[in-house]
Design an enzyme around this catalytic site. Sequence first.
Site, PDB file in Angstrom:
ATOM      1  N   ARG A  84       1.011  -1.136   0.140  1.00 46.35           N
ATOM      2  CA  ARG A  84      -0.009  -0.012   0.164  1.00 46.35           C
ATOM      3  C   ARG A  84       0.736   1.415  -0.053  1.00 46.35           C
ATOM      4  O   ARG A  84       0.295   2.271  -0.475  1.00 46.35           O
ATOM      5  CB  ARG A  84      -1.106   0.070   1.161  1.00 46.35           C
ATOM      6  N   TYR A 100     -14.325  17.281 -16.417  1.00 44.31           N
ATOM      7  CA  TYR A 100     -14.858  15.718 -16.406  1.00 44.31           C
ATOM      8  C   TYR A 100     -15.952  15.763 -15.381  1.00 44.31           C
ATOM      9  O   TYR A 100     -15.444  16.171 -14.207  1.00 44.31           O
ATOM     10  CB  TYR A 100     -13.639  14.672 -16.124  1.00 44.31           C
ATOM     11  N   ASP A 138      -5.389  17.894 -15.355  1.00 46.93           N
ATOM     12  CA  ASP A 138      -5.634  16.705 -15.799  1.00 46.93           C
ATOM     13  C   ASP A 138      -5.317  16.454 -17.267  1.00 46.93           C
ATOM     14  O   ASP A 138      -6.097  16.997 -18.283  1.00 46.93           O
ATOM     15  CB  ASP A 138      -7.154  16.389 -15.610  1.00 46.93           C
ATOM     16  N   LYS A 158      -6.841   4.831 -19.843  1.00 50.22           N
ATOM     17  CA  LYS A 158      -7.084   5.437 -21.307  1.00 50.22           C
ATOM     18  C   LYS A 158      -5.891   4.989 -22.032  1.00 50.22           C
ATOM     19  O   LYS A 158      -5.529   3.863 -22.237  1.00 50.22           O
ATOM     20  CB  LYS A 158      -7.280   7.110 -21.184  1.00 50.22           C
TER      21      LYS A 158
HETATM   22  C1  PLP Z   1     -10.456  13.560 -18.338  1.00 55.08           C
HETATM   23  C2  PLP Z   1     -10.728  12.495 -17.334  1.00 55.08           C
HETATM   24  N1  PLP Z   1     -10.234  12.454 -16.366  1.00 55.08           N
HETATM   25  C3  PLP Z   1     -10.318  11.445 -15.263  1.00 55.08           C
HETATM   26  C4  PLP Z   1     -10.990  10.331 -15.625  1.00 55.08           C
HETATM   27  C5  PLP Z   1     -11.281   9.265 -14.582  1.00 55.08           C
HETATM   28  O1  PLP Z   1     -10.653   8.225 -14.823  1.00 55.08           O
HETATM   29  P1  PLP Z   1     -10.741   6.728 -14.268  1.00 55.08           P
HETATM   30  O2  PLP Z   1     -11.939   6.195 -15.242  1.00 55.08           O
HETATM   31  O3  PLP Z   1      -9.535   5.831 -14.651  1.00 55.08           O
HETATM   32  O4  PLP Z   1     -11.155   6.897 -12.929  1.00 55.08           O
HETATM   33  C6  PLP Z   1     -11.621  10.212 -17.010  1.00 55.08           C
HETATM   34  C7  PLP Z   1     -12.572   9.201 -17.129  1.00 55.08           C
HETATM   35  O5  PLP Z   1     -13.114   9.070 -18.343  1.00 55.08           O
HETATM   36  C8  PLP Z   1     -11.352  11.476 -17.756  1.00 55.08           C
HETATM   37  O6  PLP Z   1     -11.935  11.237 -18.953  1.00 55.08           O
END
Ligand code: PLP
Length: 389
Positions: free
Chosen positions: A55, A108, A181, A204
């Site tokens: 962890r 998001y 992000d 992704k």
């Molecule tokens: C821009 C963006 N940030 C964060 C996330 C969240 O990622 P996760 O689905 O791996 O938790 C997504 C998911 O679609 C996203 O499109």
Amino acid sequence: MHERTRVIHQPAVELPDDNRPLVAPIYQTVKFELDRVDEALRALRGERPGFYYSRLSNPTTRQLELLLAGLQGREDAIVCGSGIAAISSCLLSLCHTGDHILGFVETYGPTRHLVVRLLAKFGVEHTLLSIDDDEGIEHVLATRPTRLVFFESPTNPVTRIADVERICRAARAAGALSVMDNTFAGFHNHGQYDVDLFLHSLTKYASGHGDVMGGAIIGSRELVSAMRHDASTLGPVLDPHAAFLILRGMKTYFLRYGPQAASALEVARWLEDQPAVARVHYPGLASHPRHALAARQMREFGTIVSFDLDADMEAATRFVEALELFAVTASLGSVESLALPPQMLQPRDLAPEQVTASGITRSTVRLSIGAEDPADLIIDLGQALAKLG
Ligand SMILES: Cc1ncc(COP(=O)(O)O)c(C=O)c1O
């Protein structure tokens, strides 16, 4: 040894120092022992190298952290079990009661929820602007003490482009942290800017195959180590086997991202010529309001193409359902092409004027362009458009 003991204390196979595996082994273990208790305590205090409990750290997840930090042009990283685990751990670690966050309507949805609902419960305040509102961003940062500005570029789903340099300059001048992000743009983009912390969903492009989830917080040694203790107690841990799969995915990252982005540009150009398409959102198109800025900031323009159909929501849904090569599902950045209909893109938490500001309409469709031949994707889009009548 009796057989019951033998199956627990299994034989160790050590490799000679000059004999290495080409693919690093998966350290699928929760615990690491040290021969002496005082040495274990030193390892726990970070006074000597070594691992103790997964962890906190694990050689396989650490390998992924070092790879991603290097690619993004930063010193250190923490990997997490999902993108949203990275985002929530980062925000929870950085914010105190009474702090103010500058966020955006284009962010998001679950990240917005974290800021607008969850952190609000702990007395963290926020302002939501549109990412295009450069003057508004500068004004808020100059006039209201702000802990951090949290932004994306390109944004999800209508691929708006943040002026990264301008936001970071205003944040630095105001003593606010810039947190980006960078999932859509990838690890090879935006590293040249003065961004304090990059966040990524590894689900992704890093994994690339839609079979594993992960997230990463990437930044300077100082910022990341200040966050590591909080992260280890929040527990957003990435499993070593998932880290191994993501490390494997990363070997083909550039082989996938570049060609998929080139296909996205081809698809976007084709869509622009279709009478049934009212507007295409793709930063690689000259018609994108911030095409020149995107071309300056990024090496290519990503794999997400969105467009507004000249149709209502029901017709847009029929169009998406008629696609044969695109799976109608969430997420992005995998080798398979994906499509989302307008119903699944509507921001349900925003006020009507904020929805308008977000640029998402009742006929917006989002495509994530995969590794298929773009000619086949275009044929598929064509046959689905033809069904609109
Ligand atoms: C821009 C963006 N940030 C964060 C996330 C969240 O990622 P996760 O689905 O791996 O938790 C997504 C998911 O679609 C996203 O499109």
